[in-house]
Design a protein around this motif. Sequence first.
Motif, PDB file in Angstrom:
ATOM      1  N   TYR A  53      -5.166  -2.954   4.143  1.00  0.00           N
ATOM      2  CA  TYR A  53      -4.098  -2.635   3.207  1.00  0.00           C
ATOM      3  C   TYR A  53      -3.244  -1.507   3.787  1.00  0.00           C
ATOM      4  O   TYR A  53      -3.747  -0.712   4.589  1.00  0.00           O
ATOM      5  N   GLU A  79       4.315 -13.299   2.423  1.00  0.00           N
ATOM      6  CA  GLU A  79       4.831 -13.400   1.060  1.00  0.00           C
ATOM      7  C   GLU A  79       6.221 -14.056   1.003  1.00  0.00           C
ATOM      8  O   GLU A  79       6.408 -15.084   0.348  1.00  0.00           O
ATOM      9  N   ASN A  86       8.158   0.894   2.825  1.00  0.00           N
ATOM     10  CA  ASN A  86       8.196   0.041   1.628  1.00  0.00           C
ATOM     11  C   ASN A  86       7.352  -1.211   1.764  1.00  0.00           C
ATOM     12  O   ASN A  86       7.742  -2.289   1.322  1.00  0.00           O
ATOM     13  N   LEU A  87       6.187  -1.069   2.385  1.00  0.00           N
ATOM     14  CA  LEU A  87       5.253  -2.200   2.384  1.00  0.00           C
ATOM     15  C   LEU A  87       4.723  -2.392   0.974  1.00  0.00           C
ATOM     16  O   LEU A  87       4.703  -1.456   0.182  1.00  0.00           O
ATOM     17  N   PHE A  88       4.272  -3.607   0.672  1.00  0.00           N
ATOM     18  CA  PHE A  88       3.705  -3.860  -0.647  1.00  0.00           C
ATOM     19  C   PHE A  88       2.251  -3.372  -0.632  1.00  0.00           C
ATOM     20  O   PHE A  88       1.414  -3.960   0.056  1.00  0.00           O
ATOM     21  N   PRO A  89       1.946  -2.288  -1.375  1.00  0.00           N
ATOM     22  CA  PRO A  89       0.629  -1.659  -1.220  1.00  0.00           C
ATOM     23  C   PRO A  89      -0.521  -2.498  -1.760  1.00  0.00           C
ATOM     24  O   PRO A  89      -1.668  -2.243  -1.422  1.00  0.00           O
ATOM     25  N   HIS A  90      -0.206  -3.473  -2.601  1.00  0.00           N
ATOM     26  CA  HIS A  90      -1.275  -4.281  -3.193  1.00  0.00           C
ATOM     27  C   HIS A  90      -1.570  -5.519  -2.370  1.00  0.00           C
ATOM     28  O   HIS A  90      -2.322  -6.384  -2.802  1.00  0.00           O
ATOM     29  N   MET A  91      -0.976  -5.611  -1.198  1.00  0.00           N
ATOM     30  CA  MET A  91      -1.217  -6.771  -0.336  1.00  0.00           C
ATOM     31  C   MET A  91      -1.664  -6.273   1.035  1.00  0.00           C
ATOM     32  O   MET A  91      -1.236  -5.205   1.491  1.00  0.00           O
ATOM     33  N   LEU A 122      -1.293  -8.839   6.460  1.00  0.00           N
ATOM     34  CA  LEU A 122      -0.950 -10.254   6.633  1.00  0.00           C
ATOM     35  C   LEU A 122      -0.261 -10.817   5.386  1.00  0.00           C
ATOM     36  O   LEU A 122       0.725 -11.556   5.486  1.00  0.00           O
ATOM     37  N   GLU A 123      -0.766 -10.433   4.214  1.00  0.00           N
ATOM     38  CA  GLU A 123      -0.140 -10.910   2.966  1.00  0.00           C
ATOM     39  C   GLU A 123       1.293 -10.410   2.849  1.00  0.00           C
ATOM     40  O   GLU A 123       2.170 -11.108   2.346  1.00  0.00           O
ATOM     41  N   ALA A 149      -2.421   1.295   2.749  1.00  0.00           N
ATOM     42  CA  ALA A 149      -3.002   2.630   2.594  1.00  0.00           C
ATOM     43  C   ALA A 149      -4.041   2.924   3.670  1.00  0.00           C
ATOM     44  O   ALA A 149      -4.373   4.073   3.918  1.00  0.00           O
TER      45      ALA A 149
END
Lengths: 261, 335
Positions: free
Chosen positions: A154, A121, A108-113, A116-117, A156
């Motif tokens: 990222y 966050e 469940n990583l944030f795919p749009h970050m 490091l982001e 992905a």
Amino acid sequence: MSDASVKSSVPMVDAAGVSKSFGSNEVLKSITLQVQPGEVMCVIGPSGSGKSTFLRCINHLERVDAGRLSVEGELVGYRQKGGKLYELKPSEAALQRRDIGMVFQHFNLFPHMTALENLVEAPIRVKGISRSDAVARGRELLAQVGLADHANHYPAQLSGGQQQRVAIARALAMDPKLMLFDEPTSALDPELVGDVLDVMRGLAESGMTMVVVTHEMGFAREVGDSLVFMDGGVVVEAGTPRDVLSNPQHQRTKAFLSKVL
Amino acid sequence: MSDTQRPDGAGIPPTPSGGASGAGPTATGALPTERAEAIKAVKLRHPWRIAIAVVLIVLLVLFVLDAAQRKAFGWADVGKYLFDTRISQAALITLELTVYSMIIGIVLGLVLAIMRLSPNPVLKAVAWLYLWVFRGTPVYVQLVFWGLITLIYNTIVIGIPFVHTWATIDITWIPPLFFISVVGLSLNEAAYMAEIVRAGLLSVDPGQEEAAKALGMSWWQTMIRIVIPQSMRIIIPPTGNEVISMLKTTTLVAAVPFTLDLFGRSRDISAETFTPIPLLIVASLWYLFFTSILMIGQYFLEKRFARGTTRGRPVVGEPNDPASAAIMGGAGGVR
């Protein structure tokens, strides 16, 4: 880990008669157990045994129907006042959660970050840490999980094992007092499991309190201070990993272990 | 139609896709050192396609030749009014109606969608009621209503309802018809945008919200920082469609009645000159011009955002498409 100095203090997790139903399906039936500060508890059991649900109750992703569940002596999701329980406001529940890190089976990583982001966050938004401090700490944590070179990648662009290590680092970035792992290696290719377990082993050695739902019996035996076997929403057997794995007392534990060992 | 886009030119019948999988068994044994001989087959012919195309082209040529000679089309008038300043000004007003209505519609639609998905039952109910009314009535009827709004509400009463009145203020301000048109179009559009945005928000893996929650992020922070950015790839392509649709829907502002838009203006001119057909053609050409530009934009939008949408959560160990990374990369903060 659980030596005399620790025993005197408040348990990190204290569950007493915790029950939980989804509709008519009773998933947890009066779970009672304690996790001491610094302890690594592994929870094993067949799928559908309620182990993940119990883990999710600890940080109030699921609400408990009956019994008492507290973290460091503080009730999870409720406030007790004059013998009555009051539901916590979402903001208060969020305040409890930020001290409890959670690692999910599917990362469940944030795919749009970038990696490091992902790490900075919550420290910035939730804890109000300055960006530069958060970035410095984030890079430190990425180095700790062996991904210093992947800060700007990222999710992905990372392998499953790398993603899970970023996810662990993301949880650590909030400086949690307790880490929950929900089958952290179940979604990984076999050759990627080792790296993730190494990170978890290092974390355990640093004294982090951990509750790990896992199917990795080797990890449970080597790293765990205690082992809980759950089946059908109840704790069937609990003890030191060596005892439970080598000398199971209960028939159901024996049957389960004979299949997985 | 799509048949013509098949790679017939490759000179390979459609079946040899099995050639790739056929390489599988050999790969387990000895590595293939040489490529198998390429298939040289006689191409499949499609005589009926050609025949039908010829017939259609002949019919089209006949139609064009005939239309060019028909008086009723008034081609001279078409040329005369196509670049008339009144028409080009009206075209600009149509564009303004479209842009303003879409901007307000998108913002309000986003708010409504978030309200519908919020844990607050009051907000949910309000959003549901809004959608029920605005999607359940024709936009033409709504526009007529907004045009009559000053007849319905012409005073502001300050006091305790039904009990006591302290002051009554007459509303003397009559909103410009352009303003009313934008209000009417955008309020209706918001209802449709809300559904598009909602679909986008629901498309985001629930694990994302859970992860944000577990980090102690509030519901709002989760929405703004995590869910909405990821839903954009689902929301943006249909929004492009809505823009095209809105451009055409602006003709309905005649119901307000606002008549300075492209269609209204060309009808006004034709009412004086008694040449309705050439002016209809003029208006149609302008609409076609704008929608063509928008469709080109739409094509690139869809190409950019369609990638990877069918995939659920990232597959373990597989280098996923970098679309999500590329799309949202600009939104990040850490450099």
